[in-house]
Design a protein around this motif. Structure first.
Motif, PDB file in Angstrom:
ATOM      1  N   ALA A 140       0.833  -1.205   0.000  1.00 17.25           N
ATOM      2  CA  ALA A 140       0.000   0.000   0.000  1.00 17.25           C
ATOM      3  C   ALA A 140       0.862   1.247   0.000  1.00 17.25           C
ATOM      4  CB  ALA A 140      -0.925  -0.003   1.212  1.00 17.25           C
ATOM      5  N   LEU A 141       0.293   2.331  -0.573  1.00 17.29           N
ATOM      6  CA  LEU A 141       0.951   3.635  -0.614  1.00 17.29           C
ATOM      7  C   LEU A 141      -0.077   4.662  -0.145  1.00 17.29           C
ATOM      8  CD1 LEU A 141       3.105   4.926  -3.628  1.00 17.29           C
ATOM      9  CD2 LEU A 141       1.820   6.435  -2.133  1.00 17.29           C
ATOM     10  N   LEU A 142       0.222   5.327   0.955  1.00 12.91           N
ATOM     11  CA  LEU A 142      -0.730   6.230   1.606  1.00 12.91           C
ATOM     12  C   LEU A 142      -0.119   7.628   1.679  1.00 12.91           C
ATOM     13  CD1 LEU A 142      -2.509   5.381   4.993  1.00 12.91           C
ATOM     14  CD2 LEU A 142      -1.622   7.645   4.513  1.00 12.91           C
ATOM     15  N   VAL A 143      -0.849   8.621   1.142  1.00 13.53           N
ATOM     16  CA  VAL A 143      -0.399  10.010   1.197  1.00 13.53           C
ATOM     17  C   VAL A 143      -1.442  10.821   1.966  1.00 13.53           C
ATOM     18  CG1 VAL A 143       0.323  12.032  -0.115  1.00 13.53           C
ATOM     19  CG2 VAL A 143       0.765   9.736  -1.032  1.00 13.53           C
ATOM     20  N   HIS A 144      -1.050  11.319   3.128  1.00 12.43           N
ATOM     21  CA  HIS A 144      -1.960  12.092   3.965  1.00 12.43           C
ATOM     22  C   HIS A 144      -2.215  13.464   3.357  1.00 12.43           C
ATOM     23  CE1 HIS A 144      -1.893   9.219   7.284  1.00 12.43           C
ATOM     24  NE2 HIS A 144      -0.579   9.124   7.123  1.00 12.43           N
ATOM     25  N   GLY A 145      -3.460  13.916   3.495  1.00 11.15           N
ATOM     26  CA  GLY A 145      -3.843  15.231   2.999  1.00 11.15           C
ATOM     27  C   GLY A 145      -5.214  15.581   3.521  1.00 11.15           C
ATOM     28  N   PRO A 146      -5.824  16.640   3.000  1.00 13.02           N
ATOM     29  CA  PRO A 146      -7.164  17.028   3.449  1.00 13.02           C
ATOM     30  C   PRO A 146      -8.203  16.009   3.021  1.00 13.02           C
ATOM     31  CG  PRO A 146      -6.477  18.375   1.585  1.00 13.02           C
ATOM     32  CD  PRO A 146      -5.289  17.558   1.986  1.00 13.02           C
ATOM     33  N   ALA A 147      -9.398  16.111   3.590  1.00 17.34           N
ATOM     34  CA  ALA A 147     -10.492  15.188   3.267  1.00 17.34           C
ATOM     35  C   ALA A 147     -11.766  15.989   3.053  1.00 17.34           C
ATOM     36  CB  ALA A 147     -10.688  14.169   4.381  1.00 17.34           C
ATOM     37  N   SER A 148     -12.704  15.410   2.303  1.00 18.88           N
ATOM     38  CA  SER A 148     -13.951  16.114   1.988  1.00 18.88           C
ATOM     39  C   SER A 148     -15.027  15.889   3.047  1.00 18.88           C
ATOM     40  CB  SER A 148     -14.467  15.678   0.614  1.00 18.88           C
ATOM     41  OG  SER A 148     -14.739  14.288   0.591  1.00 18.88           O
ATOM     42  N   ALA A 149     -14.733  15.107   4.092  1.00 20.91           N
ATOM     43  CA  ALA A 149     -15.660  14.913   5.212  1.00 20.91           C
ATOM     44  C   ALA A 149     -14.847  14.638   6.467  1.00 20.91           C
ATOM     45  CB  ALA A 149     -16.634  13.764   4.927  1.00 20.91           C
ATOM     46  N   ASN A 150     -15.424  14.951   7.594  1.00 17.03           N
ATOM     47  CA  ASN A 150     -14.715  14.766   8.855  1.00 17.03           C
ATOM     48  C   ASN A 150     -14.771  13.316   9.319  1.00 17.03           C
ATOM     49  OD1 ASN A 150     -14.022  17.505   9.141  1.00 17.03           O
ATOM     50  ND2 ASN A 150     -16.035  17.980  10.008  1.00 17.03           N
ATOM     51  N   TYR A 151     -13.734  12.893  10.000  1.00 20.68           N
ATOM     52  CA  TYR A 151     -13.676  11.573  10.622  1.00 20.68           C
ATOM     53  C   TYR A 151     -12.814  11.679  11.871  1.00 20.68           C
ATOM     54  CZ  TYR A 151      -9.230  11.425   8.081  1.00 20.68           C
ATOM     55  OH  TYR A 151      -7.985  11.720   7.585  1.00 20.68           O
ATOM     56  N   ASP A 152     -12.922  10.685  12.732  1.00 21.80           N
ATOM     57  CA  ASP A 152     -12.190  10.711  14.002  1.00 21.80           C
ATOM     58  C   ASP A 152     -10.894   9.908  13.963  1.00 21.80           C
ATOM     59  OD1 ASP A 152     -14.296  12.146  15.541  1.00 21.80           O
ATOM     60  OD2 ASP A 152     -15.460  10.336  15.131  1.00 21.80           O
ATOM     61  N   ILE A 153     -10.939   8.752  13.299  1.00 20.12           N
ATOM     62  CA  ILE A 153      -9.816   7.814  13.352  1.00 20.12           C
ATOM     63  C   ILE A 153      -9.493   7.341  11.943  1.00 20.12           C
ATOM     64  CG2 ILE A 153      -9.005   5.599  14.265  1.00 20.12           C
ATOM     65  CD1 ILE A 153     -11.112   5.949  16.528  1.00 20.12           C
ATOM     66  N   ASP A 154      -8.218   7.405  11.563  1.00 18.50           N
ATOM     67  CA  ASP A 154      -7.768   6.861  10.274  1.00 18.50           C
ATOM     68  C   ASP A 154      -7.214   5.460  10.536  1.00 18.50           C
ATOM     69  OD1 ASP A 154      -6.603   6.218   7.834  1.00 18.50           O
ATOM     70  OD2 ASP A 154      -5.786   8.225   7.510  1.00 18.50           O
ATOM     71  N   LEU A 155      -7.920   4.444  10.026  1.00 16.05           N
ATOM     72  CA  LEU A 155      -7.497   3.060  10.246  1.00 16.05           C
ATOM     73  C   LEU A 155      -6.535   2.568   9.171  1.00 16.05           C
ATOM     74  CD1 LEU A 155     -10.852   1.474  11.475  1.00 16.05           C
ATOM     75  CD2 LEU A 155      -8.855   2.127  12.832  1.00 16.05           C
ATOM     76  N   GLY A 156      -6.186   3.443   8.227  1.00 16.71           N
ATOM     77  CA  GLY A 156      -5.128   3.107   7.282  1.00 16.71           C
ATOM     78  C   GLY A 156      -5.606   2.274   6.103  1.00 16.71           C
ATOM     79  N   PRO A 157      -4.647   1.757   5.320  1.00 17.64           N
ATOM     80  CA  PRO A 157      -4.990   1.005   4.112  1.00 17.64           C
ATOM     81  C   PRO A 157      -5.602  -0.345   4.441  1.00 17.64           C
ATOM     82  CG  PRO A 157      -2.615   0.983   4.460  1.00 17.64           C
ATOM     83  CD  PRO A 157      -3.186   1.920   5.479  1.00 17.64           C
ATOM     84  N   TYR A 158      -6.570  -0.735   3.621  1.00 17.46           N
ATOM     85  CA  TYR A 158      -7.217  -2.035   3.782  1.00 17.46           C
ATOM     86  C   TYR A 158      -7.194  -2.730   2.420  1.00 17.46           C
ATOM     87  CZ  TYR A 158     -10.112  -5.537   6.008  1.00 17.46           C
ATOM     88  OH  TYR A 158     -10.565  -6.709   6.555  1.00 17.46           O
TER      89      TYR A 158
END
Length: 556
Positions: A140-158
């Motif tokens: 997996a390749l994950l690049v953090h950035g802004p999001a179009s909706a709010n969330y509390d916890i990022d559980l990462g790639p699945y």
């Protein structure tokens, strides 16, 4: 949502590239393992990155540079790593498609990939050497950035992927022969590298468990990293709020289920608003085997609410789902692309017919996919970018290269699928507009009204139905050589691909192409010593040596 230096969800990342913030460095050692105990209890040969499957997750922030040192510690296989979906602005030589942008990395050698991530979201990386990623060279390749909706916890790639007890190389030999019928069924479906044997948990393996915190909203980054299987994903009792398609942020939309073609990703938000318990995360494949089939009839993982039993199985299987092979529609990108219909002029539109032939190549009839009547056959020892370095314009027809010289203009392609099977179409170097999809043969006079020019769906993999047409478009803002291919491993290995040579005259000014030479010279030196090389036939297959794994010159 804001990001660093006032960059935010509305920033046009194609026209305002963020400055480089940090350098994220990774070291990958790719090895052969001859007797690997797979996740479902079956021992098999595998190819692993740093001894693990899936490989290490690459993690960065929007605007970072990623540096990956790839060491080929295998004995008899080349390799290359493609960073799926990454635009590679001005960095086509970092795309990792051997035979296109580089030579394979020979055994005992290494290559450093160095690129700027100008997008954000979820993607993956994989070997582009034949079907090697089906043997385990994937992550997996994950690049953090802004999001179009709010969330509390990022559980990462699945990551969800099909899984085979035989090597991908041997399976391809079986799949290409017409006498063998459809491609082999997968032995299993894995969830984050875990899975229960298709004969049940008593035969081996374990369910993956992902834990939710009651009352919280969780970001889960779904990835279909399969070789062949596309599928529908559902979570019993819950909906998915989709916020990103591939690497394109979208206006949030709620879905009960999501079809995932090979290579596609969805960033979703799951709200833990149900009673504390365990819930099945189900994968369902289309029953007619038009987009893959698995021997595991009920592939599933467990979503475990914090406070529920960590050993008990869910009791509610959910409402049975009839899956299709149809791609998802109805997404609206946050950063819009609007194209005037007048841009869709005949001079700006090319046609790419796809058909299936069954020629006889010595050992019987084989399946051969063709684009523009040509099954792509790249040259591992002479990649297309090396032609550019040499100022050599004598491109062989079998590499299926299309010259796209115009700069910063919209170009469009009508992809005409003349066979009944669907294809997940992936384009390197661009996320592209999907202007329209329809059945039958495209006709400008009758189908023009069906095309969407105002903010159409944009992604880097689109599911193309069987016996259909697909119209895509992209702006020629990224000089380089870009591969477009079906992401079903068997199909691209059988020829379903084409290369776009975008703005040939600008390429050498943007990237140091002489960096190709050390690796290519090492590959050409290794080639005569390999038991599999040099090529002795068309490149559709390599004559197998008894007792060893074959290798092909085809892209995979």
């Amino acid at each position: 949502m804001c990001w660093k230096n006032n960059w935010n969800i509305s920033t046009d990342y194609d026209n305002e590239n963020p400055p480089a913030f940090n350098v994220r460095t990774y070291n990958f050692h790719i090895t052969n393992v001859t007797n690997w105990l797979g996740p479902d209890g079956v021992r098999k040969p595998a190819m692993l990155i740093n001894g693990q499957f899936p490989g290490p997750t690459i993690e960065a922030d929007w605007g970072d540079y990623i540096v990956v040192n790839v060491y080929n510690d295998m004995q008899d296989n080349g390799t290359s790593i493609h960073w799926h979906g990454i635009r590679q602005y001005g960095e086509s030589n970092q795309d990792g498609a051997n035979g296109v942008t580089e030579c394979p990395i020979p055994p005992g050698h290494m290559k450093t990939y160095d690129f700027h991530v100008t997008q954000y979201g979820t993607s993956w990386y994989h070997s582009h050497y034949s079907n090697q990623y089906g043997n385990g060279v994937v992550g997996a390749l994950l690049v953090h950035g802004p999001a179009s909706a709010n969330y509390d916890i990022d559980l990462g790639p699945y990551m969800i992927n099909d899984y085979y007890h035989e090597t991908a190389d041997r399976l391809h030999l079986r799949a290409e022969l017409v006498a063998n019928g459809p491609p082999p069924d997968s032995d299993n479906i894995l969830f984050r590298g875990k899975g229960v044997h298709h004969n049940g948990i008593s035969a081996g393996g374990s369910y993956d468990r992902l834990t939710l915190t009651p009352g919280k909203k969780h970001r889960v980054r779904l990835i279909n990293a399969s070789v062949d299987n596309s599928f529908v994903v559902t979570l019993v009792g819950h909906n998915f709020t989709v916020i990103t398609t591939d690497l394109v942020p979208i206006t949030p939309v709620s879905r009960r289920s999501l079809f995932m073609g090979v290579g596609q990703r969805y960033d979703v938000i799951i709200e833990a608003n149900q009673p504390v318990a365990n819930y099945w995360l189900n994968v369902t494949l289309e029953a007619a085997n038009n987009c893959g089939r698995s021997r595991n009839k009920f592939p599933a993982a467990i979503i475990n609410y914090q406070g529920a039993s960590t050993t008990a199985l869910p009791t509610n299987r959910g409402t049975p789902l009839v899956a299709t092979c149809a791609g998802e529609t109805g997404f609206a990108p946050i950063v819009q692309r609007n194209v005037p219909p007048s841009a869709f002029a005949p001079a700006a539109v090319g046609t790419l017919p796809i058909d299936l032939q069954t020629p006889n190549h010595g050992k019987g009839q084989v399946f051969e996919w063709r684009v523009k009547a040509t099954p792509i056959n790249v040259e591992w020892d002479h990649p297309t970018l090396e032609y550019i370095l040499e100022n050599n314009n004598t491109f062989p027809g079998h590499i299926n290269l299309i010259d796209v010289p115009q700069a910063d203009t919209w170009v469009f392609w009508v992809i005409q699928n003349d066979f009944v099977l669907p294809h997940p179409i992936h384009l390197h170097g661009h996320d592209f507009l999907t202007l329209g999809i329809g059945s039958g043969t495209f006709n400008r006079a009758t189908h023009m009204s069906q095309l969407q020019f105002n903010n159409p769906i944009r992604r880097d993999v689109v599911q193309m139905p069987g016996s259909s047409w697909l119209v895509i478009g992209y702006k020629t803002d990224n000089p380089g050589v870009w591969l477009m291919h079906c992401h079903i491993g068997w199909h691209v290995a059988m020829g379903l691909g084409v290369q776009f040579l975008e703005r040939k005259n600008d390429i050498k000014q943007l990237m140091p192409l002489n960096q190709l030479l050390p690796n290519c010279q090492a590959w050409r030196q290794y080639q005569p010593t390999s038991p599999y090389l040099p090529k002795v036939d068309s490149g559709l297959r390599k004559k197998a040596l008894e007792g060893v794994e074959p290798a092909w010159r085809r892209i995979g």
